[in-house]
Design a protein around this motif. Structure first.
Motif, PDB file in Angstrom:
ATOM      1  N   LEU A 198      41.389  62.810  38.889  1.00 15.99           N
ATOM      2  CA  LEU A 198      40.469  63.450  37.958  1.00 15.99           C
ATOM      3  C   LEU A 198      40.658  62.876  36.557  1.00 15.99           C
ATOM      4  O   LEU A 198      41.762  62.435  36.192  1.00 15.99           O
ATOM      5  CB  LEU A 198      40.707  64.960  37.942  1.00 15.99           C
ATOM      6  N   CYS A 199      39.627  62.923  35.775  1.00 17.82           N
ATOM      7  CA  CYS A 199      39.698  62.495  34.380  1.00 17.82           C
ATOM      8  C   CYS A 199      39.479  63.702  33.473  1.00 17.82           C
ATOM      9  O   CYS A 199      38.939  64.727  33.889  1.00 17.82           O
ATOM     10  CB  CYS A 199      38.632  61.429  34.087  1.00 17.82           C
ATOM     11  N   GLY A 200      39.900  63.549  32.197  1.00 16.02           N
ATOM     12  CA  GLY A 200      39.703  64.641  31.251  1.00 16.02           C
ATOM     13  C   GLY A 200      40.861  64.793  30.306  1.00 16.02           C
ATOM     14  O   GLY A 200      41.564  63.828  29.984  1.00 16.02           O
ATOM     15  N   GLU A 201      41.082  66.038  29.855  1.00 10.95           N
ATOM     16  CA  GLU A 201      42.144  66.293  28.884  1.00 10.95           C
ATOM     17  C   GLU A 201      42.594  67.740  28.988  1.00 10.95           C
ATOM     18  O   GLU A 201      41.887  68.606  29.506  1.00 10.95           O
ATOM     19  CB  GLU A 201      41.635  66.002  27.470  1.00 10.95           C
ATOM     20  N   VAL A 202      43.809  68.002  28.449  1.00  7.28           N
ATOM     21  CA  VAL A 202      44.352  69.359  28.406  1.00  7.28           C
ATOM     22  C   VAL A 202      45.077  69.532  27.075  1.00  7.28           C
ATOM     23  O   VAL A 202      45.704  68.589  26.563  1.00  7.28           O
ATOM     24  CB  VAL A 202      45.317  69.638  29.584  1.00  7.28           C
ATOM     25  N   CYS A 203      44.965  70.747  26.490  1.00  6.78           N
ATOM     26  CA  CYS A 203      45.667  71.025  25.237  1.00  6.78           C
ATOM     27  C   CYS A 203      46.016  72.511  25.168  1.00  6.78           C
ATOM     28  O   CYS A 203      45.445  73.344  25.876  1.00  6.78           O
ATOM     29  CB  CYS A 203      44.833  70.616  24.024  1.00  6.78           C
ATOM     30  N   ASN A 204      46.980  72.822  24.319  1.00  5.20           N
ATOM     31  CA  ASN A 204      47.270  74.210  23.955  1.00  5.20           C
ATOM     32  C   ASN A 204      46.372  74.628  22.808  1.00  5.20           C
ATOM     33  O   ASN A 204      46.056  73.813  21.929  1.00  5.20           O
ATOM     34  CB  ASN A 204      48.725  74.362  23.479  1.00  5.20           C
ATOM     35  N   ASP A 205      45.989  75.903  22.785  1.00  4.79           N
ATOM     36  CA  ASP A 205      45.338  76.445  21.595  1.00  4.79           C
ATOM     37  C   ASP A 205      45.695  77.922  21.499  1.00  4.79           C
ATOM     38  O   ASP A 205      46.547  78.425  22.234  1.00  4.79           O
ATOM     39  CB  ASP A 205      43.820  76.207  21.609  1.00  4.79           C
ATOM     40  N   GLY A 206      45.077  78.617  20.586  1.00  3.88           N
ATOM     41  CA  GLY A 206      45.438  80.006  20.346  1.00  3.88           C
ATOM     42  C   GLY A 206      45.137  80.940  21.496  1.00  3.88           C
ATOM     43  O   GLY A 206      45.666  82.049  21.562  1.00  3.88           O
ATOM     44  N   GLU A 207      44.283  80.511  22.439  1.00  4.81           N
ATOM     45  CA  GLU A 207      43.923  81.371  23.566  1.00  4.81           C
ATOM     46  C   GLU A 207      44.715  81.059  24.825  1.00  4.81           C
ATOM     47  O   GLU A 207      44.640  81.800  25.803  1.00  4.81           O
ATOM     48  CB  GLU A 207      42.421  81.249  23.868  1.00  4.81           C
ATOM     49  N   GLY A 208      45.462  79.969  24.817  1.00  5.91           N
ATOM     50  CA  GLY A 208      46.238  79.600  26.000  1.00  5.91           C
ATOM     51  C   GLY A 208      46.187  78.115  26.229  1.00  5.91           C
ATOM     52  O   GLY A 208      46.621  77.322  25.399  1.00  5.91           O
ATOM     53  N   VAL A 209      45.638  77.698  27.375  1.00  7.62           N
ATOM     54  CA  VAL A 209      45.494  76.283  27.706  1.00  7.62           C
ATOM     55  C   VAL A 209      44.017  75.991  27.982  1.00  7.62           C
ATOM     56  O   VAL A 209      43.351  76.739  28.709  1.00  7.62           O
ATOM     57  CB  VAL A 209      46.362  75.903  28.926  1.00  7.62           C
ATOM     58  N   LEU A 210      43.538  74.904  27.402  1.00 11.62           N
ATOM     59  CA  LEU A 210      42.145  74.490  27.572  1.00 11.62           C
ATOM     60  C   LEU A 210      42.113  73.160  28.318  1.00 11.62           C
ATOM     61  O   LEU A 210      42.780  72.203  27.910  1.00 11.62           O
ATOM     62  CB  LEU A 210      41.462  74.340  26.211  1.00 11.62           C
ATOM     63  N   ILE A 211      41.349  73.123  29.419  1.00  7.86           N
ATOM     64  CA  ILE A 211      41.251  71.923  30.246  1.00  7.86           C
ATOM     65  C   ILE A 211      39.783  71.500  30.310  1.00  7.86           C
ATOM     66  O   ILE A 211      38.897  72.328  30.560  1.00  7.86           O
ATOM     67  CB  ILE A 211      41.751  72.191  31.687  1.00  7.86           C
ATOM     68  N   ARG A 212      39.539  70.227  30.066  1.00  7.55           N
ATOM     69  CA  ARG A 212      38.217  69.643  30.327  1.00  7.55           C
ATOM     70  C   ARG A 212      38.416  68.586  31.403  1.00  7.55           C
ATOM     71  O   ARG A 212      39.267  67.706  31.255  1.00  7.55           O
ATOM     72  CB  ARG A 212      37.627  69.035  29.059  1.00  7.55           C
ATOM     73  N   ILE A 213      37.640  68.700  32.476  1.00  4.90           N
ATOM     74  CA  ILE A 213      37.948  67.885  33.651  1.00  4.90           C
ATOM     75  C   ILE A 213      36.677  67.352  34.287  1.00  4.90           C
ATOM     76  O   ILE A 213      35.630  68.022  34.306  1.00  4.90           O
ATOM     77  CB  ILE A 213      38.774  68.727  34.650  1.00  4.90           C
ATOM     78  N   VAL A 214      36.780  66.121  34.803  1.00  2.00           N
ATOM     79  CA  VAL A 214      35.639  65.453  35.453  1.00  2.00           C
ATOM     80  C   VAL A 214      36.123  64.866  36.772  1.00  2.00           C
ATOM     81  O   VAL A 214      37.174  64.225  36.838  1.00  2.00           O
ATOM     82  CB  VAL A 214      35.058  64.331  34.569  1.00  2.00           C
ATOM     83  N   GLY A 215      35.334  65.097  37.818  1.00  2.00           N
ATOM     84  CA  GLY A 215      35.670  64.559  39.135  1.00  2.00           C
ATOM     85  C   GLY A 215      34.765  65.146  40.180  1.00  2.00           C
ATOM     86  O   GLY A 215      33.820  65.880  39.868  1.00  2.00           O
ATOM     87  N   THR A 216      35.031  64.852  41.423  1.00  5.03           N
ATOM     88  CA  THR A 216      34.201  65.400  42.481  1.00  5.03           C
ATOM     89  C   THR A 216      34.414  66.900  42.582  1.00  5.03           C
ATOM     90  O   THR A 216      35.487  67.418  42.238  1.00  5.03           O
ATOM     91  CB  THR A 216      34.522  64.764  43.839  1.00  5.03           C
ATOM     92  N   ALA A 217      33.426  67.604  43.055  1.00  6.13           N
ATOM     93  CA  ALA A 217      33.519  69.050  43.187  1.00  6.13           C
ATOM     94  C   ALA A 217      34.688  69.435  44.085  1.00  6.13           C
ATOM     95  O   ALA A 217      35.419  70.402  43.824  1.00  6.13           O
ATOM     96  CB  ALA A 217      32.206  69.610  43.746  1.00  6.13           C
ATOM     97  N   GLU A 218      34.878  68.680  45.145  1.00  8.07           N
ATOM     98  CA  GLU A 218      35.984  68.981  46.064  1.00  8.07           C
ATOM     99  C   GLU A 218      37.326  68.808  45.378  1.00  8.07           C
ATOM    100  O   GLU A 218      38.234  69.631  45.528  1.00  8.07           O
ATOM    101  CB  GLU A 218      35.890  68.067  47.292  1.00  8.07           C
ATOM    102  N   ALA A 219      37.453  67.716  44.598  1.00  9.36           N
ATOM    103  CA  ALA A 219      38.716  67.449  43.909  1.00  9.36           C
ATOM    104  C   ALA A 219      39.012  68.521  42.853  1.00  9.36           C
ATOM    105  O   ALA A 219      40.172  68.932  42.664  1.00  9.36           O
ATOM    106  CB  ALA A 219      38.682  66.073  43.258  1.00  9.36           C
TER     107      ALA A 219
END
Length: 790
Positions: free
Chosen positions: A40-61
């Motif tokens: 999968l491609c994308g990014e992850v970071c911490n912020d004031g609400e917890g963890v934020l993930i933006r992700i790209v890939g197949t629906a199954e993955a």
């Protein structure tokens, strides 16, 4: 970007929000690892609400990724919620990366401090590791969290590790996503991290020929073996330590600390040593070895006299249990490496004051107690005492919620989601406060008794820090009904317009309901709240209450017989006053003195200034009536000669009385009477008649203590039967500090279970006043929701 999730082979793009305890626990590396594993491609970071993930890939993955994230989250992480939404215009990602934290409105939680993990422990004893004998070794699976944090997001710059610049090796591991120290904020080593050193309390220099030692930390073990008292700066405060098998050292510690009877906590380097002294069941073993690593109260083995190094009698006078914990920092592991017997490890303070947390204050306040100081230069931001737990009926019961548990959030039951932000200020003794946000209760660590000026100062500082950490701006304040409690007065000074004054025992019951998942709109249950005292709505002192309650209101159905607290607060510290007040409430003294003239307790009371005492009782001078279960226990204990003249710590009489209980199956309980005017109350007069007769005929203390416990449990159950005749309930909550008495709790629970009633008890928060703020916040939230306030 195509976002058709129905076709598993097409690419989708999602934003995934993870809330809960997900910062400082290795959550982002886990996200990274699983994303890379799924291509999968994308990014992850911490912020004031917890963890934020933006992700790209197949629906199954992506679906596989979400599933594995929940199943394989790090050991210290706790996912409260995962929210997913499509990304209509995602950035062009060619890989998966961990990006810099974002500062925004704080909605995430702070992880409790965690005991040393097995990997870090192995490294500090491995001569080939660069963490060999490093007392501040940690990773994302263990180490300091709450004790060092100043702000959220939980990044190094927002902790007391900000002053330590990482060396190149630590920087490399911190940046290596495959390493368990990836983004471990307190990561450090011998080269770049905090340092520990040994000092003499008298200020004289320490020279190497004084000890055979590897380093200053190792020297502490030698000093303990020699009978010295050491002040040790740990993770959340400073402790005082000595050899627990050395009676002279333990007595010296008691005298210097002015803690004359209250049991000391113990630490041993492994379970094998603890097993020599105490019984340990599987749940107790699990608790000792958990990341929380609390003090666990364990039953003392009778064969202890066969041990070559028995525990000193002064460690826990007149008690049949010991409070043990295992080492929970590398510092402790290194100190105890050569120690084949337990040590005392008690709070570094003068009795009743808060635990010291700074080097300067420790040397000022503890130099007349400790012979040596083991200090370090990592600042403790938050004072965090050791948690205390025990196992009752194969269930965890927390007696003091602090290190390892606080400030892990407690999700309120269904119905509380729309409550506004609320701050509950707690009680006077065993204080905690509680912040409510979005249906989640954040309970502070144990803060102590606010009647002590230093404890009140610490309370103010910790409250200010929490409000800052969580950016919490309460719409309402929940206070104890007692107008003279310092927590109540402080709450009124905060300037919040809406104030809810909560009756003490209603709050106890609500706390028990909340932690047991009782929904907001559940019909009223019967709450039995037994404690020392709390302010009643009729301006009298309550302490033995049967309330039909929901979260919004209650009806007082029954109580213990109100008896004068002779001398007011003095009755708490001089238990004989309660004995005299109880006897005068049920008998004619002249007749009593003739019938039981040979009894020690009668002669003792006859030597007191009875004329003055009787005048106080007759005119109500400094003798408020109190329906207190706690004072009844004090009265019975004093009658048996247990801490009759003076109780040196709260509940001493009740604790020592419980320790005498034996042969439950062979005894019958003392009788109580149920009186109905104007509400039902338990009349203890028949119990006193039977008890005094047993004393007269020479019945042993153990049998009397057992009969008292059994009789009281039966009386409570009989009262429930009587209340069932006119009120409908199927659940009973047992709460209040008196229900920390294991014998009483078990006996009452068994009898109520036979009646097909569901019994609710405490596990997540203490039954004592340490859990009160959770109940206060639940009641205030329920009333706010009823008024439509959001």
């Amino acid at each position: 970007m195509i976002t058709d999730i129905n076709n598993p082979n097409l690419n989708i793009a999602e934003e995934i929000r993870v809330r809960g305890t997900v910062q400082g626990v290795g959550f982002r590396p886990t996200v990274y690892r699983l994303a890379k594993l799924g291509s999968l491609c994308g990014e992850v970071c911490n912020d004031g609400e917890g963890v934020l993930i933006r992700i790209v890939g197949t629906a199954e993955a992506v679906e596989t990724f979400i599933d594995k994230l929940q199943k394989e989250c790090p050991p210290l992480a706790k996912i409260e919620a995962i929210a997913r939404s499509p990304l209509s215009h995602p950035p062009t990602y060619t890989d998966f990366t961990i990006t810099q934290s974002i500062s925004n409105q704080v909605k995430t939680s702070i992880t409790p401090d965690a005991a040393t993990c097995p990997e870090c422990k192995a490294e500090i004893f491995d001569p080939f590791s660069r963490w060999y004998r490093y007392p501040f070794t940690n990773c994302t699976h263990c180490g300091p969290r709450l004790s060092i944090v100043r702000a959220i997001p939980y990044d190094r710059r927002n902790t007391s590790m900000a002053n330590f610049t990482m060396c190149s090796d630590c920087t490399k591991e911190y940046a290596d996503v495959t390493n368990r120290r990836f983004h471990a904020q307190p990561v450090a080593c011998h080269i770049c991290g905090p340092k520990a050193w040994l000092e003499r309390a008298d200020g004289k220099p320490i020279v190497s020929y004084m000890f055979s030692m590897l380093d200053d930390v190792d020297a502490v073990c030698t000093l303990l073996q020699r009978g010295e008292i050491i002040a040790i700066k740990g993770i959340g405060g400073i402790h005082l330590a000595c050899d627990a098998t050395n009676e002279t050292a333990v007595q010296k510690l008691r005298e210097r600390k002015h803690r004359y009877h209250k049991p000391f906590a113990l630490m041993a380097k492994n379970l094998e040593i603890i097993d020599k002294y105490c019984f340990i069941d599987e749940l107790e073993k699990k608790l000792l070895q958990s990341a929380a690593a609390p003090i666990v109260l364990l039953r003392l083995k009778d064969s202890r006299e066969e041990i070559s190094k028995p525990i000193a009698a002064s460690v826990a006078p007149n008690i049949k249990s010991l409070g043990f914990m295992l080492p929970y920092t590398p510092l402790h592991h290194l100190i105890l490496r050569r120690m084949e017997r337990p040590i005392v490890l008690t709070s570094g303070n003068i009795s009743d004051e808060p635990q010291c947390i700074t080097n300067e204050v420790a040397k000022d306040k503890l130099s007349q107690i400790a012979d040596y100081f083991l200090l370090h230069n990592r600042e403790i931001v938050n004072r965090v005492d050791d948690s205390v737990v025990k196992v009752v009926r194969n269930r965890l019961q927390i007696l003091r919620r602090a290190r390892g548990y606080a400030p892990a959030p407690i999700r309120l039951p269904s119905g509380f989601e729309q409550a506004p932000p609320i701050l509950a200020m707690g009680s006077e003794l065993k204080n905690t406060f509680c912040l409510l946000r979005e249906g989640e209760a954040i309970l502070s660590q144990h803060l102590g008794d606010l009647e002590n000026a230093a404890a009140l100062t610490a309370y103010r500082e910790t409250l200010e820090l929490y409000l800052h950490l969580f950016e919490h701006k309460p719409d309402a304040i929940a206070l104890d009904l007692h107008p003279e409690y310092l927590s109540t007065k402080l709450g009124k000074e905060l300037g919040v317009e809406r104030i809810y004054s909560i009756q003490h025992h209603h709050a106890h019951i609500a706390a028990c309901m909340a932690e047991n998942g009782i929904k907001l709109e559940t019909k009223p249950i019967l709450g039995i709240a037994l404690d020392g005292l709390g302010y009643g709505e009729d301006s009298t002192l309550w302490g033995g209450e049967f309330l039909l309650a929901d979260y919004r209101s209650y009806q007082r159905l029954a109580t213990f017989k109100p008896v004068a607290m002779l001398g007011g607060e003095q009755a708490i510290y001089q238990p004989w006053r309660n004995t005299y007040a109880h006897l005068m409430a049920g008998f004619n003294w002249d007749e009593l003195a003739v019938r039981y003239r040979e009894l020690e307790i009668v002669n003792f009371l006859d030597r007191q200034p009875r004329s003055l005492l009787n005048q106080m009782l007759a005119k109500g001078i400094n003798s408020p009536l109190a329906s207190s279960a706690g004072r009844l226990f004090d009265a019975v204990a004093a009658a048996l000669g247990i801490c009759r003249d003076l109780a040196s710590y709260e509940g001493q009489g009740a604790i020592e009385l419980e320790a005498l209980v034996d042969n439950i199956s062979e005894e019958t309980g003392y009788p109580f009477e149920i009186i109905s005017a104007p509400i039902f109350y338990l009349e203890p007069r028949p119990m006193w008649q039977a008890l005094l007769t047993d004393l007269q005929t020479g019945v042993c203390q153990s049998a009397i203590a057992t009969r008292f416990h059994l009789g009281l449990a039966k009386a409570i159950a009989s009262m429930v039967v009587r209340l069932q005749e006119t009120h409908s309930f199927t659940q009973v909550a047992l709460t209040g500090g008196v229900f920390q008495n294991q014998v009483l709790l078990e006996q009452v629970s068994q009898q109520l279970n036979v009646m097909d009633l569901t019994v609710l008890t405490h596990s997540l928060v203490p039954a004592n006043d340490g859990g009160l703020s959770l109940g206060q916040v639940a009641i205030a939230a329920a009333k706010s929701i009823q008024k439509g306030i959001k």
